[in-house]
Design an enzyme around this catalytic site. Structure first.
Site, mmCIF file in Angstrom:
data_model
loop_
_atom_site.group_PDB
_atom_site.id
_atom_site.type_symbol
_atom_site.label_atom_id
_atom_site.label_comp_id
_atom_site.label_asym_id
_atom_site.label_seq_id
_atom_site.Cartn_x
_atom_site.Cartn_y
_atom_site.Cartn_z
ATOM 1 N N GLU A 195 -2.360 17.999 49.886
ATOM 2 C CA GLU A 195 -1.336 18.235 48.852
ATOM 3 C C GLU A 195 -1.212 19.702 48.455
ATOM 4 O O GLU A 195 -1.454 20.065 47.295
ATOM 5 C CB GLU A 195 -1.647 17.413 47.599
ATOM 6 C CG GLU A 195 -1.581 15.921 47.806
ATOM 7 C CD GLU A 195 -1.501 15.151 46.480
ATOM 8 O OE1 GLU A 195 -1.458 15.784 45.417
ATOM 9 O OE2 GLU A 195 -1.476 13.912 46.531
ATOM 10 N N GLU A 232 -2.832 8.510 50.688
ATOM 11 C CA GLU A 232 -3.295 8.157 49.333
ATOM 12 C C GLU A 232 -2.226 7.313 48.673
ATOM 13 O O GLU A 232 -1.037 7.635 48.739
ATOM 14 C CB GLU A 232 -3.508 9.388 48.437
ATOM 15 C CG GLU A 232 -4.764 10.166 48.690
ATOM 16 C CD GLU A 232 -4.927 11.369 47.742
ATOM 17 O OE1 GLU A 232 -4.378 11.327 46.614
ATOM 18 O OE2 GLU A 232 -5.575 12.335 48.150
HETATM 19 C C1 FCB Z 1 -3.778 13.261 44.166
HETATM 20 C C2 FCB Z 1 -5.017 13.976 44.628
HETATM 21 C C3 FCB Z 1 -6.292 13.177 44.461
HETATM 22 C C4 FCB Z 1 -6.286 12.386 43.186
HETATM 23 C C5 FCB Z 1 -5.024 11.589 43.034
HETATM 24 C C6 FCB Z 1 -4.957 10.747 41.795
HETATM 25 O O1 FCB Z 1 -2.823 14.187 43.819
HETATM 26 O O2 FCB Z 1 -4.901 14.322 45.980
HETATM 27 O O3 FCB Z 1 -7.371 14.050 44.555
HETATM 28 O O4 FCB Z 1 -6.507 13.214 42.117
HETATM 29 O O5 FCB Z 1 -3.922 12.453 43.039
#
Ligand code: FCB
Length: 442
Positions: free
Chosen positions: A166, A349
């Site tokens: 990210e 994620e």
């Molecule tokens: C993302 C991050 C991860 C975590 C989630 C909730 O942006 O990559 O580390 O904090 O959010």
């Protein structure tokens, strides 16, 4: 009965990050990271909480590996702490740091779990921040050397590699608004330069992975952006949303996939465009084997005629305040596929925070999380069914952990972490997810 059957090779995973789970902040030669440093600042994190101990995964790796095994994971996405590997940021490699990750990788492979290694999940060595951090072009070359050191050690066994987690998130929160490490508030010109350096670092790292891996690597990046969702599934609304998706992602996706910055945005930036050197764009646009996207919710809803709108206050949300919009999984995969056609897409994620607690029976019955993941997986299934190469899902996160500026006040895990005793208690969602993996669908 399984209504949403996934392909046999679908990668069922869970994700974590070094600074969020490891602890052992100054053990075995690790140097201070920007997050260790930032957390010391008064007011930077909730209640002054730090990543010093986190889940103590550094010392509890075996237990955690067994929890992964019992879950039936096919892949585990974790990150490597650069300050453990090259404590001075550049120069000498710390063998103890590498050994820790070698044991982790071996432990995963013994359990038939594929490691997906993220090289940068936000814990820059503080020594490098003091030399300018990502504002400094040299950091990109330091990142390449660090990557080479890691891949030399683990590239005979691990094959799935991600350069950055990210980038837009750590660049904007860390260097623009200052609510994440290193807590800076830079002007637009510097922000764009940082983007450029990070993309350069990404390209250099992809080269280092390919040059040093003994086993054929699959190398990519884990990305995020604002993701718009159409209100109606009809051509004009979808087209309007695709345009919005493009506009919001092109600053990085065009350089990464096409080797050039988007013309319109470049013009709009005027004097704030980054300095570029000869050859940079070729390095940045190294072919990738896959792209990972982290998606939590839609950023806005698009209507072809009315424009865009965000979810109103009464919209269902998680504890982060993020709107729950499962359809976004299908839409982001589709737009990404249509606009850039990456060979493989992973959802690296997806998950939710809720104020989970242990009930009188000693269990954590997190029905809301099950509902959330279930809905998002069904949306992923639609993409798979339509032939979009979405080939894996990684739940965020394996266990409750250090949620950056929120400290330990946000629980995203499918395993409950008692932060006083460090005991792990699998939540109901863990049992549920294990069943999804076993059935290869839901
Ligand atoms: C993302 C991050 C991860 C975590 C989630 C909730 O942006 O990559 O580390 O904090 O959010």
């Amino acid at each position: 009965m399984v209504y949403h059957q996934f392909p046999k090779d679908f990668l069922w995973g869970a994700a974590t990050a070094s600074a969020q789970i490891e602890g052992a902040a100054d053990e075995d030669g690790k140097s201070v990271s920007v997050w260790d440093e930032f957390a010391k600042r008064p007011g930077a994190t909730r209640n002054g909480q730090t990543p010093n101990i986190a889940c103590d995964h550094y010392h509890r790796m075996e237990e955690d590996l067994n929890l992964m095994k019992n879950l039936g994971l096919r892949a585990y996405r974790f990150s490597i702490a650069w300050p453990r590997i090259i404590p001075e940021g550049v120069g000498a490699v710390n063998p103890k740091g590498l050994d820790f990750y070698a044991r982790l990788v071996d432990g995963l492979l013994e359990r038939n779990i594929a490691p997906l290694i993220t090289l940068y999940h936000w814990d820059l060595p503080q020594v490098l921040e003091e030399k300018g951090g990502w504002r400094n072009r040299q950091t990109a070359y330091a990142f390449q050397d660090y990557t080479a050191a890691v891949v030399k050690k683990l590239g005979d066994r691990a094959t799935l590699w991600a350069t950055f987690n990210e980038s837009p998130c750590f660049i904007n929160l860390g260097y623009r608004t200052g609510i994440h490490a290193p807590g800076a508030k830079e002007p637009e010109k510097t922000i764009r330069q940082i983007y450029h350096h990070v993309m350069l670092a990404h390209g250099l790292a992809i080269q280092a992975i390919r040059a040093n891996a003994k086993k054929k690597p699959s190398a990519g990046i884990v990305h995020c952006q604002n993701v718009p969702q159409p209100i109606f599934d009809s051509p004009e609304h979808v087209e309007a949303t695709r345009k919005s998706f493009y506009k919001q992602g092109a600053w990085m996706l065009d350089p990464l996939f096409k080797g050039k910055y988007p013309e319109e945005e470049w013009r709009e930036l005027g004097a704030n465009v980054p300095d570029i050197q000869n050859g940079d764009m070729e390095i940045i646009s190294q072919p990738m084997d896959y792209i990972g996207y982290n998606i939590y919710g839609a950023s806005e809803f698009i209507h072809a005629k009315n424009g865009s709108g965000i979810a109103e206050p009464m919209y269902p949300r998680t504890e982060m305040g993020w709107a729950i919009t499962p359809d976004i999984i299908y839409w982001y995969a589709r737009f990404l596929h249509e606009l850039y056609n990456p060979p493989i897409i992973y959802l690296t994620e997806n998950g939710c925070a809720y104020p989970d607690d242990i009930n009188d029976s000693g269990r954590v019955d997190d029905y809301a999380r099950i509902e959330y993941i279930s809905a998002h997986l069904k949306s992923a299934h639609r993409a798979v069914k339509e032939g979009i190469p979405l080939k894996g899902y990684f739940v965020w996160t394996l266990m409750d952990n250090f949620e950056w500026a929120f400290g330990y006040y946000r629980r995203f895990g499918i395993i409950f972490t008692n932060f006083e005793t460090l005991q792990r208690i699998p939540k109901l969602s863990y049992e549920w997810y294990a069943n999804v993996i076993k059935n290869n669908g839901l």
